[in-house]
Scaffold this active site. Structure first.
Site, short mmCIF file in Angstrom:
data_model
loop_
_atom_site.label_atom_id
_atom_site.label_comp_id
_atom_site.label_asym_id
_atom_site.label_seq_id
_atom_site.Cartn_x
_atom_site.Cartn_y
_atom_site.Cartn_z
N GLU A 149 17.41 56.66 39.36
CA GLU A 149 18.10 56.89 40.64
C GLU A 149 17.12 56.93 41.83
OE1 GLU A 149 20.45 60.31 39.56
OE2 GLU A 149 21.73 59.08 38.30
N LYS B 196 28.11 64.46 32.47
CA LYS B 196 26.82 63.75 32.44
C LYS B 196 25.71 64.70 31.98
CE LYS B 196 23.80 61.25 35.67
NZ LYS B 196 23.68 60.86 37.09
N ASP C 116 15.73 63.98 45.27
CA ASP C 116 17.13 63.65 44.94
C ASP C 116 17.79 64.86 44.29
OD1 ASP C 116 19.49 62.67 43.92
OD2 ASP C 116 18.62 60.96 42.88
N ASP D 23 26.21 53.69 40.45
CA ASP D 23 25.59 55.02 40.43
C ASP D 23 26.56 55.93 39.69
OD1 ASP D 23 24.78 57.59 41.00
OD2 ASP D 23 24.99 57.43 43.17
#
Ligand code: AMP
Length: 510
Positions: A177, A76, A199, A13
């Site tokens: 994810e 990211k 999420d 992850d």
């Protein structure tokens, strides 16, 4: 921990703020890889110190306050982005390191006078995770399933694969994810449920509606905002604190990187504290000095209602996206069997209250918000291994439309959002001028009507078109999206059957 074959695939992850790795052991049990016997997460932070040493993870985080200009975090958010993207400017305003346009219409980052591509930073973080896992497992890990936000474009997915390749880590599969989290929840339970995964991590927000039928995981719809996460909640606190300080003293702290870094650290800690209690102090001694050399302190009290007031618009935005995804999946809130919470920011009580009100029931405690994604990735990785008896079917979707630029600059959608993947769609085209030798197609991904307002995935040029009068050459352009959400485009001449080569050009000013 020994005994696993060296071609074992681990699950990674790769988070905006923290990363995590898990692996399925020989007996089918899934384990998170601990770092130095302790924590399971590694900060996704990279730095270069004044001696030129590269630091990754905890080592980078430890020196962050003292070396804010050369410490890269939340990168990211920049991966697979073009320099002209609006978000690049927004990121620059909130970070202490410097960004500039790169050679490939991407973003580069300055650290100690050296320029790094965003992929190179992701590569170093992946290498660190790989090394920690290799030390723990007793062999050099070479293959991984890596998760990305469901709302990542083709280009962002490609960039993550490229990052792995830079450090000899084969990214066997990219998965989303929320889908990974649903697998951590659902595998081995023989479920028949429709779940919604909410999420909200450090940098991104994703929501997916997923039907679980025993070992089949079918995504019905997905949505998100890759620019909405815990960092933005911290930013709201920082704005309030610096604004209040300026009102009282006339001093703007925003230009002082060391002061800002101290405030940023405390903002996050205060936010986390306020998930467990209703009041917290916000004090930083000697934050700056008056022009006369008098030291000044920051001294405020924060309450949970104040935090909620400052961040309510962000929670509202996530709920708006949830409602859109429910509409896309033609699902009423009552039809959702479980709401799963993933990502550290979902610990905020306001988030849980709002979801409880919308769905009429409290979210499930069925997965660990920080670990579910890595665990799901490891389980999926295990299912891809030859020696595995776990067979999974994963049916995902693309998060945003893929299409091409039509005459007048309109976006001609070839695959609408939430199209199942893998998928292929053919499009007919004819030559538009006499003796046309090339057909150029600009491919975009996004939901805007004007193609140029979407993300340019590339310009595909099909060479060697048969020489004929305008309209006489009939071509078929084939769009194929694989299980990872990655696009390839090819073309063939329908009259001669000749298949043509494709060249992808991501143009500098594209
Ligand atoms: P993740 O990307 O899942 O690791 O999420 C990290 C984000 O969750 C960061 O922005 C953290 O500040 C935030 N976070 C972690 N714990 C809490 C908490 N108890 N309450 C609110 N936010 C939290």
């Amino acid at each position: 921990m020994g005994g696993l074959p060296p071609d074992t695939i681990v699950g990674i992850d790769l988070g905006t703020t923290n990363s995590c790795c898990a692996v399925v052991l020989g007996d089918g049990e899934v384990k998170l890889v601990p770092y130095k016997g302790g924590e399971y997460t590694i900060p996704s932070i990279f730095a270069v110190d004044d001696k030129g040493n590269e630091l990754v993870g905890h080592d980078a985080k430890r020196q962050w306050q003292l070396n804010p200009r050369n410490t890269l975090y939340a990168t990211k958010r920049l991966i697979g982005r073009s320099a002209r993207d609006d978000v690049v400017e927004t990121v620059q305003k909130s970070v202490q390191y410097k960004l500039h346009p790169g050679e490939r219409n991407d973003v580069e980052l300055d650290v100690q006078g050296r320029a790094y591509q965003v992929q190179q930073i992701a590569a170093r973080i992946l290498a660190k995770i790989r090394d920690v896992a290799s030390d723990h497992l007793g062999f050099k890990v070479a293959r991984a399933v890596v998760t990305v936000p469901a709302y990542f474009t083709d280009r962002q997915r490609q960039a993550v694969k490229e990052a792995g390749a830079l450090v000899d880590l084969e990214v066997v599969r990219i998965i989303n994810e929320p889908t990974a989290a649903s697998m951590a929840y659902g595998i081995g339970k023989k479920l028949q449920e429709r779940v919604l995964v909410y999420d909200l991590g450090g940098g991104t927000f994703d929501v997916s509606i997923i039907d679980i039928r025993d070992r089949v995981f079918e995504v019905k719809a997905t949505g998100g905002d890759i620019f909405l996460g815990g960092i933005d909640f911290d930013e709201a606190i920082i704005d309030h604190v610096t604004g209040d300080f300026q009102d009282r003293t006339g001093i703007d702290l925003r230009g002082d990187p060391v002061a800002m870094q101290r405030i940023r650290d405390l903002a996050e800690r205060t936010k986390i504290d306020l998930s467990a209690r209703t009041e917290a102090p916000f004090s930083v001694p000697f934050i700056t000095m008056t022009p006369q050399g008098q030291p000044l302190n920051l001294d405020l009290r924060f309450t949970r209602p104040l935090l909620e007031e400052l961040t309510r618009d962000k929670v509202d935005r996530t709920l708006e996206i949830v409602r859109r995804v429910l509409d896309d999946a033609q699902t009423a809130p009552e039809q959702i069997d479980q709401v799963m919470l993933v990502g550290g920011q979902t610990r905020m009580p306001l988030v849980q209250e709002r979801l409880t009100a919308l769905f009429g029931k409290a979210p499930s405690k069925g997965v660990h918000p920080d670990e579910a994604v890595a665990i799901g990735a490891a389980l999926y990785a295990w299912s891809l291994q030859e020696n595995s008896d776990l067979k999974l079917t994963l049916l995902d979707v693309i998060p945003m439309a893929i299409g091409l630029e039509a005459a007048g600059g309109q976006m001609h959608v070839v695959l609408p959002r939430n199209s199942p993947i893998p998928n292929a769609r053919a499009l007919a085209a004819t030559s538009s001028v006499d003796a046309q030798s090339e057909l150029a197609v600009r491919i975009f991904q996004g939901e805007q009507q004007q193609a140029a307002h979407n993300e340019l995935l590339g310009e595909f040029v099909f060479g060697g078109v048969r020489s004929a009068a305008a309209g006489q050459v009939r071509l078929e352009v084939l769009f194929e999206v694989n299980v990872e959400g990655i696009l390839t485009v090819s073309a063939s001449d329908l009259d001669t059957g000749k298949r043509m080569t494709t060249v992808l050009r991501v143009t500098r000013n594209g």
